[in-house]
Design a protein around this motif. Structure first.
Motif, PDB file in Angstrom:
ATOM      1  N   THR A 254      43.189 104.086  23.838  1.00  0.00           N
ATOM      2  CA  THR A 254      42.183 103.146  23.353  1.00  0.00           C
ATOM      3  C   THR A 254      41.753 102.247  24.501  1.00  0.00           C
ATOM      4  O   THR A 254      42.561 101.913  25.369  1.00  0.00           O
ATOM      5  CB  THR A 254      42.784 102.289  22.216  1.00  0.00           C
ATOM      6  N   ILE A 255      40.493 101.854  24.486  1.00  0.00           N
ATOM      7  CA  ILE A 255      40.003 100.841  25.423  1.00  0.00           C
ATOM      8  C   ILE A 255      39.949  99.526  24.661  1.00  0.00           C
ATOM      9  O   ILE A 255      39.299  99.422  23.618  1.00  0.00           O
ATOM     10  CB  ILE A 255      38.598 101.190  25.964  1.00  0.00           C
ATOM     11  N   TRP A 256      40.657  98.524  25.173  1.00  0.00           N
ATOM     12  CA  TRP A 256      40.681  97.177  24.611  1.00  0.00           C
ATOM     13  C   TRP A 256      39.871  96.270  25.519  1.00  0.00           C
ATOM     14  O   TRP A 256      39.970  96.376  26.737  1.00  0.00           O
ATOM     15  CB  TRP A 256      42.112  96.650  24.534  1.00  0.00           C
ATOM     16  N   VAL A 257      39.094  95.373  24.931  1.00  0.00           N
ATOM     17  CA  VAL A 257      38.277  94.459  25.727  1.00  0.00           C
ATOM     18  C   VAL A 257      38.624  93.025  25.373  1.00  0.00           C
ATOM     19  O   VAL A 257      38.564  92.636  24.207  1.00  0.00           O
ATOM     20  CB  VAL A 257      36.765  94.704  25.494  1.00  0.00           C
ATOM     21  N   ASP A 258      38.983  92.259  26.390  1.00  0.00           N
ATOM     22  CA  ASP A 258      39.160  90.807  26.261  1.00  0.00           C
ATOM     23  C   ASP A 258      37.730  90.269  26.216  1.00  0.00           C
ATOM     24  O   ASP A 258      37.129  89.958  27.242  1.00  0.00           O
ATOM     25  CB  ASP A 258      39.943  90.296  27.472  1.00  0.00           C
ATOM     26  N   ALA A 259      37.168  90.227  25.008  1.00  0.00           N
ATOM     27  CA  ALA A 259      35.720  90.136  24.848  1.00  0.00           C
ATOM     28  C   ALA A 259      35.130  88.733  24.931  1.00  0.00           C
ATOM     29  O   ALA A 259      33.933  88.592  25.119  1.00  0.00           O
ATOM     30  CB  ALA A 259      35.303  90.784  23.531  1.00  0.00           C
ATOM     31  N   ASP A 260      35.930  87.690  24.790  1.00  0.00           N
ATOM     32  CA  ASP A 260      35.373  86.343  24.824  1.00  0.00           C
ATOM     33  C   ASP A 260      34.635  86.058  26.134  1.00  0.00           C
ATOM     34  O   ASP A 260      33.592  85.435  26.129  1.00  0.00           O
ATOM     35  CB  ASP A 260      36.456  85.285  24.596  1.00  0.00           C
ATOM     36  N   ALA A 261      35.193  86.522  27.247  1.00  0.00           N
ATOM     37  CA  ALA A 261      34.588  86.230  28.542  1.00  0.00           C
ATOM     38  C   ALA A 261      33.944  87.452  29.195  1.00  0.00           C
ATOM     39  O   ALA A 261      33.458  87.365  30.315  1.00  0.00           O
ATOM     40  CB  ALA A 261      35.643  85.651  29.479  1.00  0.00           C
ATOM     41  N   CYS A 262      33.936  88.576  28.515  1.00  0.00           N
ATOM     42  CA  CYS A 262      33.380  89.800  29.098  1.00  0.00           C
ATOM     43  C   CYS A 262      31.850  89.737  29.083  1.00  0.00           C
ATOM     44  O   CYS A 262      31.243  89.531  28.025  1.00  0.00           O
ATOM     45  CB  CYS A 262      33.864  91.022  28.326  1.00  0.00           C
ATOM     46  N   PRO A 263      31.220  89.933  30.233  1.00  0.00           N
ATOM     47  CA  PRO A 263      29.751  89.891  30.281  1.00  0.00           C
ATOM     48  C   PRO A 263      29.110  90.962  29.387  1.00  0.00           C
ATOM     49  O   PRO A 263      29.628  92.075  29.266  1.00  0.00           O
ATOM     50  CB  PRO A 263      29.434  90.157  31.754  1.00  0.00           C
ATOM     51  N   THR A 264      27.995  90.615  28.793  1.00  0.00           N
ATOM     52  CA  THR A 264      27.272  91.525  27.902  1.00  0.00           C
ATOM     53  C   THR A 264      26.951  92.844  28.583  1.00  0.00           C
ATOM     54  O   THR A 264      27.093  93.916  27.986  1.00  0.00           O
ATOM     55  CB  THR A 264      25.991  90.854  27.385  1.00  0.00           C
TER      56      THR A 264
END
Length: 151
Positions: A4-14
Motif C-alpha cells: 500500500t502507498i500511504w500519504v502523510d497528506a496534511d502537508a503533501c503538495p497537491t
C-alpha cells in the motif's frame, strides 16, 4: 501487488497527490491519504482517505500503526520516515528523496539540530518552494519504486 502507498497528506503538495493518484490507477495499487481533516479524492477503487483526530502527530501515528513491511510512505516528516523504515517499509519525500536506513539517523540528527537553532531564535528559513525539478524527481523515484514492485 501486495503493498500500500500511504500519504502523510496534511502537508503533501497537491501536485504530488495528483502524481500519486495517476500512479495508483495505472498500477492498480491501494493509495491511502491520511490527514486530520476530510480530503477530497478522485473516485477510484484504489484511492481512499482516512481522517484522524486533530492533534500533534495523529496522522503520523496512524500511518506507523497501519503500515506493513514493504509499504511505501510519502512524507517530508523525518521522524515518521525513520519509524516506517524501522518497520520494514519504504519512505519517500515529496521532493523525490528516498530515505534509507543507513542515512536516516544522520537526517534525524540534522533535523534536531536545526530545530534547536530555530528554538534559540536563529532564523534558518523554510524549505524552498516545490519546483518542476522536484516534481520530476518525485515522479521518477516513485516510478522506479513501483517498477521494482511489479516485476
Amino acid at each position: 501487488m501486495s503493498f500500500t502507498i500511504w500519504v502523510d497528506a496534511d502537508a503533501c503538495p497537491t501536485v504530488i497527490k495528483e502524481i500519486l493518484y495517476r500512479a495508483a490507477e495505472r498500477k492498480q495499487c491501494p493509495l491511502i491519504l491520511v490527514a486530520n481533516q476530510p480530503l477530497r479524492t478522485p473516485p477510484s477503487a484504489y484511492i481512499s482517505s482516512l481522517t484522524v483526530s486533530k492533534g500533534f502527530d495523529e496522522a503520523d501515528n496512524e500511518i506507523v500503526r497501519r503500515c506493513q513491511v514493504d509499504d511505501l510512505v510519502i512524507t517530508a516528516d523525518i521522524p515518521l520516515a525513520a519509524e516506517v523504515i524501522a518497520k520494514g517499509g519504504l519512505a519517500l519525500n515529496p521532493r523525490g528523496e528516498r530515505y534509507h536506513a543507513d542515512t536516516i539517523k544522520q537526517k534525524l540528527t540534522m533535523r534536531d539540530f536545526m530545530e534547536t537553532l530555530r528554538a534559540s531564535g536563529i532564523q534558518s528559513g523554510g524549505p524552498a518552494t516545490l519546483n518542476q525539478a522536484d516534481r520530476q524527481a518525485f515522479a521518477n523515484q516513485l516510478d522506479r519504486i513501483l517498477q521494482s514492485r511489479t516485476r
